[in-house]
Design a protein around this motif. Sequence first.
Motif, PDB file in Angstrom:
ATOM      1  N   GLU A 297      -0.068   9.996   5.790  1.00 15.73           N
ATOM      2  CA  GLU A 297       0.108   8.546   5.746  1.00 15.73           C
ATOM      3  C   GLU A 297       0.344   7.980   7.141  1.00 15.73           C
ATOM      4  OE1 GLU A 297       1.962   8.100   1.216  1.00 15.73           O
ATOM      5  OE2 GLU A 297       3.289   8.561   2.910  1.00 15.73           O
ATOM      6  N   ALA A 314      -6.933   6.565   1.768  1.00 12.46           N
ATOM      7  CA  ALA A 314      -5.577   6.365   1.248  1.00 12.46           C
ATOM      8  C   ALA A 314      -5.577   6.309  -0.271  1.00 12.46           C
ATOM      9  CB  ALA A 314      -4.977   5.089   1.829  1.00 12.46           C
ATOM     10  N   SER A 319      -2.029   8.086  -1.362  1.00 13.09           N
ATOM     11  CA  SER A 319      -1.091   7.713  -0.304  1.00 13.09           C
ATOM     12  C   SER A 319      -0.499   6.334  -0.572  1.00 13.09           C
ATOM     13  CB  SER A 319      -1.802   7.735   1.053  1.00 13.09           C
ATOM     14  OG  SER A 319      -2.306   9.024   1.347  1.00 13.09           O
TER      15      SER A 319
END
Length: 372
Positions: A297, A314, A319
Amino acid sequence: MTLKLILRWAGLLAATVAVTIPLNLLGVPSAALFAALVVGIVLALLTLGPAGVPRKLGTAAQGVLGVYIGTMVQQDALAELGGDWPIVIGMAVATLLLSIGAGVLLGLRRDVSPLTGSLALVAGGASGLVAIARELGGDDRVVAVVQYLRVALVTASMPVVVTLVYHADRTQNVREVSQHAAAPWYLSLAMMLGLVLVGGTAARLIRLPGAGLLGPLALTVALEVSGLSFGLSVPVLLVQAGYMLIGWQAGLAFTRASLRSVGRLLPAAIALIVVLGVVTAGLGLVLARVTHLTPLEGYLATSPGGVYAVLATAVETGSNVTFIIAAQVVRILLMLFAAPLLARAVVWAGRRLGRQSRAITDASREPIRVAD
């Protein structure tokens, strides 16, 4: 407008659309701008394209792009940063200083000015920087090529880095990202027109560098943060048209001599982009340690480009999408607003040190109004 000129514009548009479609299917970021740049270069070298993009159309494209970038700001996403604002801004400032330093190193070459080098390697807002590079006194051809080289390298390397370095688990549960209802197209169009006109005019009155882009951008961000945007969204066709105009503006200015000069500086540009990517990955580890994010992240939040690839990665890896989006938006806004101000500083320093700003060819040189 003569028939010959009409045919040249029609050919330019048709060729750009034909190249944009497959690039979109391949997921190339800002595909219309990249296609317009490539097609513009080819037609310029073959002397088959128009002489250039009219100034008023270029300014209008900047305004559309400013509003579009501004709509990336989401009130709830920024709230996700909470008490981590200082470290996120600190990482963005560090990235800015690193990229400006890399640009100055690129500007040590005899065929590119420090100003152009700095704009070319600013790590964020590639399309915005290309749009205003010439107005700031830089060579927009060099800025366009190097900026999209940066985006391409970061985007292409991301899956490899995520898999081999961070061992990302793509089977995690995907976090939901809040969606907002979009305003009707006619309301968005009216709001966008008002933001472009009012923002651009106000920015020119206060002598803001890159007024055509940054004025509408600043107003749009203010509306988004205050919650008064009413679901503003920029029609896709207008975004694509803006991208094309900006790409043509840089591409049509190329000559054979300038293309050879740009080619000679690419090895140095690639080396500096790689170094910048490695150092910002290190900044991501620092951010992860301070904010209790995972290393992955932290890497995604500080990636110096490829924002669409960052978002997709992501989401796929489960994430903290909201935090990563907010950190990336902060980076992009800082780069776009700080770069014109730093352009003044670079020109001033160059004058003090006796170094003149050099463009690759005289065709791209215009008065540096914002540096006076």
